[in-house]
Design a protein around this motif. Structure first.
Motif, PDB file in Angstrom:
ATOM      1  N   ASP A  65      12.906   3.747  10.918  1.00 40.64           N
ATOM      2  CA  ASP A  65      13.131   3.085  12.209  1.00 40.64           C
ATOM      3  C   ASP A  65      13.201   1.566  12.063  1.00 40.64           C
ATOM      4  OD1 ASP A  65      10.325   3.357  11.585  1.00 40.64           O
ATOM      5  OD2 ASP A  65       9.843   2.683  13.619  1.00 40.64           O
ATOM      6  N   HIS A  66      13.278   1.101  10.805  1.00 42.18           N
ATOM      7  CA  HIS A  66      13.426  -0.345  10.547  1.00 42.18           C
ATOM      8  C   HIS A  66      14.623  -0.619   9.642  1.00 42.18           C
ATOM      9  CE1 HIS A  66       9.710  -1.447  12.657  1.00 42.18           C
ATOM     10  NE2 HIS A  66       9.491  -0.165  12.440  1.00 42.18           N
ATOM     11  N   HIS A  71       0.315  -1.941   7.250  1.00 40.24           N
ATOM     12  CA  HIS A  71       1.209  -0.829   7.547  1.00 40.24           C
ATOM     13  C   HIS A  71       1.696  -0.262   6.216  1.00 40.24           C
ATOM     14  CE1 HIS A  71       3.646   1.203  10.569  1.00 40.24           C
ATOM     15  NE2 HIS A  71       4.722   1.048   9.828  1.00 40.24           N
ATOM     16  N   HIS A  86       9.994  -3.739   6.602  1.00 36.68           N
ATOM     17  CA  HIS A  86       9.500  -2.678   5.724  1.00 36.68           C
ATOM     18  C   HIS A  86      10.521  -1.553   5.684  1.00 36.68           C
ATOM     19  CE1 HIS A  86       8.028  -1.443   9.687  1.00 36.68           C
ATOM     20  NE2 HIS A  86       7.787  -0.226   9.232  1.00 36.68           N
ATOM     21  N   ASP A  88       5.726  -3.993  11.805  1.00 37.19           N
ATOM     22  CA  ASP A  88       4.759  -2.984  12.255  1.00 37.19           C
ATOM     23  C   ASP A  88       3.413  -3.370  11.669  1.00 37.19           C
ATOM     24  OD1 ASP A  88       6.794  -1.549  13.406  1.00 37.19           O
ATOM     25  OD2 ASP A  88       6.554   0.236  12.150  1.00 37.19           O
ATOM     26  N   HIS A 141      10.520   1.791   6.455  1.00 37.00           N
ATOM     27  CA  HIS A 141      10.572   2.980   7.311  1.00 37.00           C
ATOM     28  C   HIS A 141      11.939   3.108   7.992  1.00 37.00           C
ATOM     29  CE1 HIS A 141       5.898   3.124   7.619  1.00 37.00           C
ATOM     30  NE2 HIS A 141       6.354   3.726   6.544  1.00 37.00           N
TER      31      HIS A 141
HETATM   32 NI    NI Z   1       6.828   1.466  10.248  1.00 35.28          NI
END
Ligand code: NI
Ligand code: MN
Length: 225
Positions: free
Chosen positions: A53-54, A109, A49, A139, A51
């Protein structure tokens, strides 16, 4: 095949043929990761996804390595819009790549990019590589359809979050392992930030109580699967 854990949800798979696949490569701004993106290359980059942190350092790595991104349609279009190569897919769909088969699964998520573009649905991935099947859940919260994912795929390794707050915590993750019934569970998405602190050994103990295997990977550890 080799599996390396950078920390958080970031993994590197090296196939027997030497292809390198990164999943969610969050390295440089990741306080628990000692590997820097400049030391990493990739033939393929899988994003569960959008975000931060990904997506992490995916663009930096792809620029140097001419990687092919594999993402759900909306995120793939966003990646392509930045000038990178992307293979558009969507949840429920699988495709045979040079390294093996990849299928996107549901995840519960969000998926907004750091610059506020809609990244489509968040996802998990089931990868079939070198006769092993890995399920990286992305996530997600716990959902009962994980049982179906386990029934349809004989999962060898399930990589799943235990850090709570944004995703499953330990108890829900234990239930997720019960539903999927993988041969080995590998915890991820914990202890990166104080808000997702969790004890992986508590998770391991609870998995072992179910007579199932759990491998807690050290940051930077690489194992042969
Ligand atoms: Ni996430
Ligand atoms: Mn995350």
């Amino acid at each position: 095949m080799k599996l390396k854990y950078f920390s958080h949800s970031a993994f590197q798979i090296t196939t027997n043929e030497g292809q390198i696949i990164l999943i969610d490569p969050f390295l440089d701004d990741n306080p628990t990761c000692s590997v820097k993106s400049e030391d990493v290359t990739a033939d393929f980059i899988v994003l569960t996804h959008a975000h931060g942190d990904h997506i992490g350092d995916a663009f930096k790595i792809a620029k140097r390595s001419n990687s092919l991104f594999i993402c759900v349609n909306e995120l793939a279009n966003y990646v392509a819009g930045k000038g990178f190569n992307a293979h558009n897919m969507h949840i429920g769909g699988g495709y045979n790549f040079a390294f093996g088969h990849l299928k996107f699964t549901i995840a519960h998520h969000g998926s907004m990019t750091p610059d506020n573009f809609y990244g489509g649905e968040a996802a998990g991935v089931v990868l079939s590589i070198d006769n092993k099947i890995l399920y990286h859940t992305g996530d997600t919260g716990l959902f009962y359809d994980m049982k179906l994912i386990g029934e349809m795929n004989d999962i060898d390794y399930m990589l799943l979050p235990i850090g709570d707050n944004f995703t499953m915590g330990i108890n829900d993750a234990v239930k997720a392992v019960e539903l999927v019934n993988p041969k080995t569970a590998i915890p991820m998405h914990y202890n990166t930030f104080p808000v997702i602190n969790a004890d992986p050994n508590e998770f391991k103990m609870k998995i072992n109580e179910l007579d199932k295997k759990c491998k807690v990977m050290e940051y930077g550890e690489e194992i042969e699967l």
